[in-house]
Scaffold this motif. Sequence first.
Motif, PDB file in Angstrom:
ATOM      1  N   THR A 206     -15.550  -8.777 187.171  1.00 48.90           N
ATOM      2  CA  THR A 206     -14.920  -7.958 188.699  1.00 48.90           C
ATOM      3  C   THR A 206     -16.383  -7.179 189.286  1.00 48.90           C
TER       4      THR A 206
ATOM      5  N   GLN B 171     -11.797   3.231 185.758  1.00 48.22           N
ATOM      6  CA  GLN B 171     -11.093   3.572 186.099  1.00 48.22           C
ATOM      7  C   GLN B 171      -9.585   2.718 185.347  1.00 48.22           C
TER       8      GLN B 171
ATOM      9  N   THR C 289     -17.302  -1.032 191.957  1.00 48.72           N
ATOM     10  CA  THR C 289     -17.262  -1.722 190.726  1.00 48.72           C
ATOM     11  C   THR C 289     -17.232  -0.568 190.295  1.00 48.72           C
TER      12      THR C 289
ATOM     13  N   THR D 246     -13.710   0.981 189.265  1.00 51.47           N
ATOM     14  CA  THR D 246     -12.679   0.173 188.998  1.00 51.47           C
ATOM     15  C   THR D 246     -13.261  -0.136 187.472  1.00 51.47           C
TER      16      THR D 246
END
Length: 158
Positions: A47, A36, A30, A33
């Motif tokens: 998410t 990123q 998590t 992500t």
Amino acid sequence: MDDDWVRPYPPGSGRWLVIAWEAAALGLLTYATIEQFDLIGHGVRLTACVLAAVWVVGAYRILRHGVYVSSQGVRIEGLLRSRTMRWREVAGVRLHHATHRVGPWRIESGMTVLLERHDGATVGTELWAQGVDFHARPRLFRDVYQEIRNRHQAAAQR
């Protein structure tokens, strides 16, 4: 089939370690992500919620994972799917010394329980002597194997 399914062994405490490990891994996923893709606001919440839902479903399947028996048959609950077989479909229950080949090497995996069908095929169970449920309790592994064999034999005599 009837609904009196029982797991003939208590789950090992190692399952909670696996669930905690998966929580940490999904938490890291998590975070990675979000970083990123420079997510903010709803993207962060979406998410986090999706990966939390994946963890909840996975944790439930890990807790349900195993072999269940009843007077009518055997149910194998895996991580991704479940399989139910009536005792009359099972020709035998046996131990199998599992090995895996990696190139020229053979890796010993320990004992597992296999169900033999009348057509000659074998069905692997989720019972593994070195798994999280039996690693520290080898006697319990043998007892569960005997319980499954006894239930199969009792069903065959009916």
